[in-house]
Scaffold this active site. Structure first.
Site, PDB file in Angstrom:
ATOM      1  N   GLY A 138       0.804  -1.212   0.000  1.00  0.00           N
ATOM      2  CA  GLY A 138       0.000   0.000   0.000  1.00  0.00           C
ATOM      3  C   GLY A 138       0.839   1.264   0.000  1.00  0.00           C
ATOM      4  N   ILE A 139       1.894   1.299   0.812  1.00  0.00           N
ATOM      5  CA  ILE A 139       2.760   2.475   0.855  1.00  0.00           C
ATOM      6  C   ILE A 139       3.407   2.685  -0.508  1.00  0.00           C
ATOM      7  CG2 ILE A 139       4.851   3.455   1.882  1.00  0.00           C
ATOM      8  CD1 ILE A 139       4.132   1.858   4.439  1.00  0.00           C
ATOM      9  N   VAL A 216      10.684   3.443   6.636  1.00  0.00           N
ATOM     10  CA  VAL A 216       9.413   3.789   7.291  1.00  0.00           C
ATOM     11  C   VAL A 216       8.646   2.524   7.645  1.00  0.00           C
ATOM     12  CG1 VAL A 216       9.149   6.080   6.264  1.00  0.00           C
ATOM     13  CG2 VAL A 216       8.325   4.067   5.001  1.00  0.00           C
ATOM     14  N   ARG A 218      10.058  -1.060   9.640  1.00  0.00           N
ATOM     15  CA  ARG A 218      10.469  -1.504  10.968  1.00  0.00           C
ATOM     16  C   ARG A 218      11.989  -1.423  11.063  1.00  0.00           C
ATOM     17  NH1 ARG A 218       5.927  -0.692  12.087  1.00  0.00           N
ATOM     18  NH2 ARG A 218       4.439  -2.062  13.185  1.00  0.00           N
ATOM     19  N   ASP A 242      12.407   6.601  10.298  1.00  0.00           N
ATOM     20  CA  ASP A 242      11.279   6.831  11.197  1.00  0.00           C
ATOM     21  C   ASP A 242      11.181   5.695  12.210  1.00  0.00           C
ATOM     22  OD1 ASP A 242       8.932   8.381  11.996  1.00  0.00           O
ATOM     23  OD2 ASP A 242       7.779   6.628  11.325  1.00  0.00           O
ATOM     24  N   GLU A 247      14.549   0.357  19.329  1.00  0.00           N
ATOM     25  CA  GLU A 247      13.548   1.423  19.375  1.00  0.00           C
ATOM     26  C   GLU A 247      12.823   1.376  20.718  1.00  0.00           C
ATOM     27  OE1 GLU A 247       9.415   2.421  17.116  1.00  0.00           O
ATOM     28  OE2 GLU A 247      11.133   2.053  15.780  1.00  0.00           O
ATOM     29  N   HIS A 266       9.231   7.545  15.008  1.00  0.00           N
ATOM     30  CA  HIS A 266       8.111   6.680  14.631  1.00  0.00           C
ATOM     31  C   HIS A 266       6.805   7.480  14.591  1.00  0.00           C
ATOM     32  CE1 HIS A 266       6.992   2.147  14.612  1.00  0.00           C
ATOM     33  NE2 HIS A 266       6.227   2.821  13.785  1.00  0.00           N
ATOM     34  N   ALA A 268       5.569   8.675  11.403  1.00  0.00           N
ATOM     35  CA  ALA A 268       5.039   8.735  10.038  1.00  0.00           C
ATOM     36  C   ALA A 268       3.526   8.600  10.040  1.00  0.00           C
ATOM     37  CB  ALA A 268       5.670   7.634   9.181  1.00  0.00           C
TER      38      ALA A 268
END
Length: 305
Positions: A138-139, A216, A218, A242, A247, A266, A268
């Protein structure tokens, strides 16, 4: 409200906005006991004690590795799980493009004086370059036309080989052939055992000295130690992250001290954008389930996403 619509619960606690989305989709908000579906909206916990009546569970994120790692899918083999894959693609694609432009155009460097001669060499041109979108779901479908509008040639890498408008599609099994062909890379793939450290020292060595790597997806997709080494040696142009591994990124991590490492925490898909998009996805998927259709973004247990 149709009285014969499927009863859908919201968990772990009731939420009037999600109840309204369920109603708009033709479902009936109700308690978990006896419900046919469950919309899980908490990112910090995993549903347990799901009754036998539930046949479908909507998860709140596109990246569901925490749910997969918990054993949730294996514990409930008879339930269809759907992720939010694709629901947040617009805002994440925009963030990826912002990081890429900021990197290529030299905006990562904070000027302290008016020095056009010194700044000019840092300003690159995205137009005319080739960008690989790795994990082009989708991105990627949202990002590819944005890049094409800037005069970028796009290589979209995905497992299925499915079309991405405006891009040359390469299947994931041929990814090794892509790294040396491109100027920049955007990572948008799910986190699985196969994608862990996808970008490692050997991949970074194949990229160009001006290449920017944007993540963007993981943090685990990049070998962080190898990345720090490549940045310190000037082996690549820079990185826009991002997401990181680890993390959150500790305050004393070397990435913070590298000028051409652009880091956003994180965001976005921040909460103010996440919630409306998830509400829309819930309405769509409830409508599909109410009409006997498969929900969007059904999780493939074998793939883990």
């Amino acid at each position: 409200m149709p009285q014969d619509g499927p009863v859908i619960a919201v968990g772990p606690t009731p939420d009037p906005e999600f109840d309204a989305a369920i109603t708009r989709g033709g479902g009936v908000p109700g308690p978990l006991a006896g419900a046919e579906g469950l919309v899980w909206i908490d990112s910090t916990t995993v549903p347990t004690d799901i009754p036998d009546s539930v046949r479908w569970v909507q998860l709140p994120f596109a990246g569901i590795e925490n749910f997969v790692g918990s054993g949730l899918l294996e514990h409930y083999p008879g339930i269809t799980f759907s992720s939010a894959a694709g629901a947040y693609s617009t805002t994440v694609a925009e963030h990826a493009l912002s990081l890429l432009l900021a990197g290529v155009r030299g905006l990562w460097h904070r000027e302290s004086e008016w020095d056009a001669k010194g700044a000019a060499p840092r300003v690159g041109l995205l137009g005319g370059s080739t960008v690989a979108i790795v994990g082009a779901g989708g991105i990627g479908r949202d990002l590819a036309p944005q890049l094409r509008a800037l005069g970028v040639s796009v290589i979209a890498v995905n497992r299925s080989g499915s079309d991405v408008t405006g891009a040359v599609v390469v299947t994931a099994d041929k990814l090794d052939e892509v790294w040396s062909q491109v100027d920049h890379v955007v990572l948008a793939a799910p986190a699985t055992a196969e994608t862990r450290s996808l970008v490692d020292a050997s991949v970074l060595a194949q990229l160009k000295p001006h290449s920017w790597v944007i993540n963007v997806a993981r943090g685990a997709l990049i070998d962080t130690d190898a990345l720090v080494d490549a940045l310190r040696r000037g082996a690549i142009g820079g990185v826009g992250l991002d997401v990181t591994d680890p993390e959150p990124l500790p305050g004393d991590h070397p990435l913070w001290s590298i000028p051409n490492a652009i880091i956003t925490p994180h965001v976005a898909n921040p909460p103010q954008h996440l919630r409306p998009a998830l509400l829309d996805r819930v309405e769509i998927n409830v409508r599909r389930v109410a009409n006997g259709l498969q929900p969007l973004a059904v999780v493939d247990r074998a793939k883990g996403y």
